[in-house]
Design a protein around this motif. Structure first.
Motif, PDB file in Angstrom:
ATOM      1  N   ILE A  41      40.125  44.408  48.451  1.00  0.00           N
ATOM      2  CA  ILE A  41      40.366  45.384  49.516  1.00  0.00           C
ATOM      3  C   ILE A  41      39.890  46.748  49.018  1.00  0.00           C
ATOM      4  O   ILE A  41      40.423  47.296  48.054  1.00  0.00           O
ATOM      5  CB  ILE A  41      41.832  45.409  49.933  1.00  0.00           C
ATOM      6  N   LEU A  42      38.866  47.265  49.678  1.00  0.00           N
ATOM      7  CA  LEU A  42      38.280  48.536  49.282  1.00  0.00           C
ATOM      8  C   LEU A  42      39.131  49.698  49.787  1.00  0.00           C
ATOM      9  O   LEU A  42      39.720  49.618  50.862  1.00  0.00           O
ATOM     10  CB  LEU A  42      36.866  48.656  49.859  1.00  0.00           C
ATOM     11  N   PRO A  43      39.182  50.792  49.052  1.00  0.00           N
ATOM     12  CA  PRO A  43      39.957  51.947  49.509  1.00  0.00           C
ATOM     13  C   PRO A  43      39.265  52.647  50.678  1.00  0.00           C
ATOM     14  O   PRO A  43      38.046  52.594  50.833  1.00  0.00           O
ATOM     15  CB  PRO A  43      39.998  52.852  48.276  1.00  0.00           C
ATOM     16  N   GLY A  44      40.071  53.301  51.519  1.00  0.00           N
ATOM     17  CA  GLY A  44      39.523  54.122  52.585  1.00  0.00           C
ATOM     18  C   GLY A  44      39.219  53.345  53.844  1.00  0.00           C
ATOM     19  O   GLY A  44      39.761  52.259  54.092  1.00  0.00           O
ATOM     20  N   GLY A  45      38.339  53.928  54.651  1.00  0.00           N
ATOM     21  CA  GLY A  45      37.981  53.342  55.932  1.00  0.00           C
ATOM     22  C   GLY A  45      36.675  52.581  55.881  1.00  0.00           C
ATOM     23  O   GLY A  45      36.109  52.336  54.801  1.00  0.00           O
ATOM     24  N   HIS A  46      36.180  52.236  57.061  1.00  0.00           N
ATOM     25  CA  HIS A  46      35.023  51.366  57.191  1.00  0.00           C
ATOM     26  C   HIS A  46      33.807  51.882  56.426  1.00  0.00           C
ATOM     27  O   HIS A  46      33.138  51.124  55.720  1.00  0.00           O
ATOM     28  CB  HIS A  46      34.680  51.241  58.682  1.00  0.00           C
ATOM     29  N   PHE A  47      33.520  53.172  56.545  1.00  0.00           N
ATOM     30  CA  PHE A  47      32.276  53.707  56.006  1.00  0.00           C
ATOM     31  C   PHE A  47      32.408  54.199  54.571  1.00  0.00           C
ATOM     32  O   PHE A  47      31.395  54.516  53.937  1.00  0.00           O
ATOM     33  CB  PHE A  47      31.764  54.829  56.912  1.00  0.00           C
ATOM     34  N   ASP A  48      33.621  54.250  54.046  1.00  0.00           N
ATOM     35  CA  ASP A  48      33.796  54.665  52.658  1.00  0.00           C
ATOM     36  C   ASP A  48      33.162  53.684  51.680  1.00  0.00           C
ATOM     37  O   ASP A  48      32.838  54.052  50.547  1.00  0.00           O
ATOM     38  CB  ASP A  48      35.287  54.829  52.336  1.00  0.00           C
ATOM     39  N   ALA A  49      32.980  52.435  52.110  1.00  0.00           N
ATOM     40  CA  ALA A  49      32.359  51.433  51.241  1.00  0.00           C
ATOM     41  C   ALA A  49      30.989  51.883  50.754  1.00  0.00           C
ATOM     42  O   ALA A  49      30.583  51.573  49.626  1.00  0.00           O
ATOM     43  CB  ALA A  49      32.234  50.095  51.970  1.00  0.00           C
ATOM     44  N   TYR A  50      30.258  52.645  51.575  1.00  0.00           N
ATOM     45  CA  TYR A  50      28.902  53.052  51.228  1.00  0.00           C
ATOM     46  C   TYR A  50      28.851  54.313  50.373  1.00  0.00           C
ATOM     47  O   TYR A  50      27.812  54.588  49.758  1.00  0.00           O
ATOM     48  CB  TYR A  50      28.086  53.327  52.502  1.00  0.00           C
ATOM     49  N   VAL A  51      29.938  55.081  50.386  1.00  0.00           N
ATOM     50  CA  VAL A  51      29.890  56.399  49.758  1.00  0.00           C
ATOM     51  C   VAL A  51      30.970  56.519  48.680  1.00  0.00           C
ATOM     52  O   VAL A  51      30.731  56.256  47.511  1.00  0.00           O
ATOM     53  CB  VAL A  51      30.021  57.516  50.815  1.00  0.00           C
TER      54      VAL A  51
END
Length: 297
Positions: free
Chosen positions: A269-279
């Protein structure tokens, strides 16, 4: 980092992208095939993932989906999930013809809309030996209902029917914005983080991204349910990486779908929201994907 432009044919249409050979490599090596999500083009951070994978021993083939970015295809800006899945499969075929590629070690990576494609590919294409699905679309039918107010659904369905009739008559397809600054305005992805990411990333990294899709793209979205394939991915290894606070592709859908998948599987489970995965979460998302591919391929 070496990179070369590539193109291949998919159902009579030329798709274009990049091939990243693994750094300082000899012989045939694993190859990861990648494409982007809903309306996005390869310049929207896929180069960062590809560079990271290639620097650590993997070949990478990145392509723009049909009708987007550098790829051909009409009508422009139309998202047909099954055409995109078949585009991935043709990209895999093309990758297998390359002298750098070991055809027995193919991985697929997808994110958001193409995260759903990665699940489907893992289930239906026996050449795929490892799957990474990041912040994935799990169930388009339910996802649309999570984004659109219930009292707007009937009107949306009526607009689909009207557009279908008009196209039958030879008229141009209706276009809708991908994002809008006002989350209550008509757009395909009506969340504030969608507007911020797409407009900022388009300005800074991808001037060829266009803020429009055909209205039929939303109808296709509502019919696309990658979740129905997730229990069929096994025995191909599956890494699922939802975001902890994803309001665009709701986190709960991915976690529930993961429970239906069989081993071998892993969820991060990645932290943050949908687009945080890229940044902000790039190091984590790219690092976990790299480790998965290295271990499984």
């Amino acid at each position: 980092m070496s990179r070369r432009d590539i193109e291949f044919t998919s159902e009579g249409t030329t798709l274009r992208g990049w091939f990243y050979p693994a750094d300082n490599a000899n012989g045939k090596l694993p190859t990861v095939v990648m494409a982007h999500g809903f309306s996005a083009v390869k310049e929207m951070y896929l180069d960062r993932y590809a560079e990271h994978f290639a620097a650590n021993g993997l070949n990478v083939l990145v392509h723009d989906n049909k009708s987007f970015g550098d790829s051909d295809g009409l009508p422009r800006q139309e998202i047909d999930p099954w055409l995109q899945v078949r585009g991935y499969r043709d990209a895999i075929t093309y990758a297998c013809t390359m002298e750098e590629t070991d055809p027995s070690r193919i991985g697929v990576w997808g994110s958001s809309f193409s995260g759903g494609h990665a699940i489907v590919l893992g289930a239906i294409d026996s050449r795929v030996k490892a799957v990474v699905s990041q912040v994935p679309l799990i169930n388009g039918y339910e996802n649309l209902r999570a984004l659109v107010r219930p009292d707007f659904i009937d009107g949306l369905r009526a607009s689909f029917d009207e557009d279908r009739l008009n196209r039958f008559r030879g008229e141009e397809p209706v276009m809708v914005p991908v994002v809008d600054e006002d989350p209550l305005a008509s757009s395909a992805l009506p969340t504030p983080d969608s507007y911020e990411w797409f407009t900022k990333t388009g300005e800074t990294r991808a001037p060829n991204w266009r803020n429009e899709v055909t209205q039929r793209s939303l109808e296709y979205l509502s019919e696309y349910i990658p979740e129905s394939f997730i229990d069929k991915v096994s025995p191909t290894p599956l890494l699922l990486m939802p975001a902890e606070n994803d309001v665009l592709a709701p986190t709960r859908f991915a976690i529930a779908a993961y429970e239906k998948a069989f081993e071998p599987k892993k969820m991060i489970i990645l932290p943050g929201g949908h687009f945080d995965a890229y940044v902000d979460a790039f190091e984590l998302s790219s690092g976990e994907a790299l480790a998965w591919f290295q271990n499984q391929l």
